[in-house]
Design a protein around this motif. Structure first.
Motif, PDB file in Angstrom:
ATOM      1  N   UNK A  94      54.684  87.709   6.534  1.00 52.35           N
ATOM      2  CA  UNK A  94      54.165  86.817   7.567  1.00 52.35           C
ATOM      3  C   UNK A  94      55.025  86.855   8.821  1.00 52.35           C
ATOM      4  N   UNK A  95      56.331  87.027   8.652  1.00 48.54           N
ATOM      5  CA  UNK A  95      57.211  87.141   9.815  1.00 48.54           C
ATOM      6  C   UNK A  95      56.837  88.375  10.635  1.00 48.54           C
ATOM      7  N   UNK A  96      56.607  89.496   9.962  1.00 50.19           N
ATOM      8  CA  UNK A  96      56.250  90.725  10.664  1.00 50.19           C
ATOM      9  C   UNK A  96      54.886  90.610  11.326  1.00 50.19           C
ATOM     10  N   UNK A  97      53.903  90.160  10.549  1.00 48.43           N
ATOM     11  CA  UNK A  97      52.538  90.098  11.063  1.00 48.43           C
ATOM     12  C   UNK A  97      52.404  89.005  12.127  1.00 48.43           C
ATOM     13  N   UNK A  98      53.065  87.868  11.891  1.00 47.11           N
ATOM     14  CA  UNK A  98      52.994  86.776  12.852  1.00 47.11           C
ATOM     15  C   UNK A  98      53.612  87.125  14.184  1.00 47.11           C
ATOM     16  N   UNK A  99      54.596  88.017  14.178  1.00 52.40           N
ATOM     17  CA  UNK A  99      55.246  88.417  15.418  1.00 52.40           C
ATOM     18  C   UNK A  99      54.563  89.574  16.120  1.00 52.40           C
ATOM     19  N   UNK A 100      53.528  90.129  15.503  1.00 50.91           N
ATOM     20  CA  UNK A 100      52.828  91.265  16.101  1.00 50.91           C
ATOM     21  C   UNK A 100      51.930  90.786  17.233  1.00 50.91           C
ATOM     22  N   UNK A 101      52.026  91.416  18.393  1.00 50.03           N
ATOM     23  CA  UNK A 101      51.323  90.949  19.584  1.00 50.03           C
ATOM     24  C   UNK A 101      50.026  91.700  19.856  1.00 50.03           C
ATOM     25  N   UNK A 102      49.653  92.623  18.975  1.00 54.88           N
ATOM     26  CA  UNK A 102      48.408  93.356  19.140  1.00 54.88           C
ATOM     27  C   UNK A 102      47.288  92.740  18.323  1.00 54.88           C
ATOM     28  N   UNK A 103      46.157  93.454  18.261  1.00 51.12           N
ATOM     29  CA  UNK A 103      45.007  92.972  17.517  1.00 51.12           C
ATOM     30  C   UNK A 103      45.125  93.214  16.026  1.00 51.12           C
ATOM     31  N   UNK A 104      44.318  92.486  15.277  1.00 45.60           N
ATOM     32  CA  UNK A 104      44.268  92.636  13.827  1.00 45.60           C
ATOM     33  C   UNK A 104      42.864  93.009  13.391  1.00 45.60           C
ATOM     34  N   UNK A 105      42.780  93.973  12.471  1.00 50.70           N
ATOM     35  CA  UNK A 105      41.552  94.264  11.751  1.00 50.70           C
ATOM     36  C   UNK A 105      41.867  94.048  10.275  1.00 50.70           C
ATOM     37  N   UNK A 106      41.246  93.034   9.698  1.00 49.77           N
ATOM     38  CA  UNK A 106      41.535  92.621   8.315  1.00 49.77           C
ATOM     39  C   UNK A 106      40.313  92.939   7.471  1.00 49.77           C
ATOM     40  N   UNK A 107      40.509  93.630   6.357  1.00 52.62           N
ATOM     41  CA  UNK A 107      39.368  94.076   5.563  1.00 52.62           C
ATOM     42  C   UNK A 107      39.450  93.585   4.121  1.00 52.62           C
ATOM     43  N   UNK A 108      38.282  93.290   3.601  1.00 50.92           N
ATOM     44  CA  UNK A 108      38.008  93.017   2.193  1.00 50.92           C
ATOM     45  C   UNK A 108      38.992  91.997   1.594  1.00 50.92           C
ATOM     46  N   UNK A 109      39.748  92.399   0.582  1.00 47.05           N
ATOM     47  CA  UNK A 109      40.537  91.449  -0.199  1.00 47.05           C
ATOM     48  C   UNK A 109      41.761  90.933   0.551  1.00 47.05           C
ATOM     49  N   UNK A 110      42.047  91.453   1.731  1.00 42.48           N
ATOM     50  CA  UNK A 110      43.146  90.906   2.533  1.00 42.48           C
ATOM     51  C   UNK A 110      42.891  89.456   2.915  1.00 42.48           C
TER      52      UNK A 110
END
Length: 207
Positions: free
Chosen positions: A70-86
């Protein structure tokens, strides 16, 4: 792309296969894609990335690596594409649910046995034009919890109810696109599914 199969695993999903297929489809669209399945490999890639694709599962309980992820993803400033079981990831994190625009809720969300699945476009959105319906073979995620601020693109009918399965979230900053499709490689064989995946990736990366 952060793929299951390394730090995040489950016994139900062939993450290596689906991640390879997602990367192949996007590379055909001119996108440069790196696949990693360990958080240590993800960290150095994020600073130069426009889009982070999540194709991994969280299982039924918080994962020991959730705080770091969550620290890595939360600090990411670009877009997210989240698929299926994520949609099952970070089950105790309301901030993540806000960013995703919904989630899988244990004891409520479910899917019938994998099989033929038809999605129909909801409303009018530039991303759905020309793809009014999607027919594939996949798991029909049902009763996902979807936020009021999510822009639902596609839904399917099950048990006399309509269930959102593809949506967008745009708060004026980094964008998030979610698609419940993608249990296995067969789910990506339909031309409409491939086209939709590319559209979602371009949209999420373009903020």
């Amino acid at each position: 792309m952060f793929s299951g199969g390394g730090d995040y695993v489950d016994p139900w999903h062939p993450f290596a296969e689906t991640s390879t297929e997602i990367a192949r489809l996007l590379r055909e669209d001119g996108v440069e894609v790196d696949i990693v399945d360990q958080l240590g490999g993800l960290d150095p890639l994020l600073s130069a990335a426009d889009l982070l694709i999540l194709n991994a599962g969280g299982g039924g309980h918080p994962h020991p690596l959730d705080q770091r992820a969550r620290h890595l993803i939360g600090g990411f400033e670009g877009g997210l594409l989240v698929v299926h079981v994520a949609a099952t990831m970070f089950p105790a994190d309301p901030v993540w649910e806000e960013r995703l625009g919904g989630r899988w809720v244990r004891g409520t969300t479910m899917h019938p046995e994998r099989g033929p699945l038809m999605l129909r476009a909801v409303g009018d959105n530039v991303l759905t034009r020309g793809i009014e319906k999607v027919e594939t073979v996949d798991e029909a995620y049902s009763w996902l919890r979807v936020s009021d601020h999510a822009d639902v693109l596609y839904a399917h009918e099950y048990a006399d109810a309509s269930h959102a399965v593809v949506w967008l979230v745009d708060h004026g900053g980094p964008r998030t696109a979610y698609s419940a499709l993608g249990h296995d490689v067969e789910a990506y064989e339909a031309p409409e599914v491939r086209d939709l995946l590319r559209r979602l990736a371009r949209w999420a990366a373009s903020a």
